[in-house]
Design a protein around this motif. Structure first.
Motif, mmCIF file in Angstrom:
data_model
loop_
_atom_site.group_PDB
_atom_site.id
_atom_site.type_symbol
_atom_site.label_atom_id
_atom_site.label_comp_id
_atom_site.label_asym_id
_atom_site.label_seq_id
_atom_site.Cartn_x
_atom_site.Cartn_y
_atom_site.Cartn_z
ATOM 1 N N SER A 48 -34.365 14.693 55.179
ATOM 2 C CA SER A 48 -33.831 15.937 55.723
ATOM 3 C C SER A 48 -34.923 17.001 55.681
ATOM 4 C CB SER A 48 -32.627 16.396 54.902
ATOM 5 O OG SER A 48 -32.203 17.671 55.347
ATOM 6 N N LEU A 49 -35.001 17.800 56.726
ATOM 7 C CA LEU A 49 -35.981 18.881 56.761
ATOM 8 C C LEU A 49 -35.601 20.033 55.848
ATOM 9 C CD1 LEU A 49 -36.736 19.022 60.595
ATOM 10 C CD2 LEU A 49 -38.052 17.884 58.791
ATOM 11 N N VAL A 50 -34.326 20.115 55.500
ATOM 12 C CA VAL A 50 -33.828 21.167 54.620
ATOM 13 C C VAL A 50 -33.155 20.513 53.418
ATOM 14 C CG1 VAL A 50 -32.235 23.112 54.421
ATOM 15 C CG2 VAL A 50 -33.465 22.727 56.572
ATOM 16 N N GLU B 227 -30.615 21.171 50.775
ATOM 17 C CA GLU B 227 -29.533 22.063 50.357
ATOM 18 C C GLU B 227 -29.536 22.201 48.844
ATOM 19 O OE1 GLU B 227 -24.776 21.809 50.437
ATOM 20 O OE2 GLU B 227 -25.764 21.484 52.357
#
Length: 111
Positions: free
Chosen positions: A43-45, A47
């Protein structure tokens, strides 16, 4: 077409190994069992600063999705293969299944 998005929250420091095992063992095994893998990766982000990864797969119907998952995840190839190396790195996962067009699936496929 049925499109499945699976996200994985990974244990700290395990992303590189998770993706290596996914790419070298799990994805080839899924594909040899007839499951259509569209894409996977990091995932690029992250959480809450947590490491995350994803897997996108496509199926022709909900019935095919259920059948293929049941057969694959119950198979000896998975259970005696990369299962432990994958599962041991996952803190939790979430799956979303939607209906879409073949064109949308083709657009998402990693080149």
């Amino acid at each position: 077409m049925i499109l499945e998005f699976r996200t994985y929250r990974l244990k700290p420091g395990s992303t590189a190994d998770f993706l290596r095992v996914m790419g070298e063992e799990s994805i080839p095994l899924l594909e040899s069992a007839g499951l259509r893998v569209i894409d996977y990766g990091r995932s690029l982000v992250a959480e809450d600063g947590r490491e995350e990864a994803y897997l996108i797969r496509a199926f022709t119907s909900l019935e095919e999705h259920e059948r293929q998952e049941r057969e694959f995840y119950g198979s000896e190839a998975w259970l005696k293969g990369p299962r432990e190396d994958i599962v041991s790195r996952i803190e939790s996962y979430h799956t979303i299944v939607i209906e879409t067009s073949e064109a949308a699936v083709a657009t998402l496929r990693r080149a």
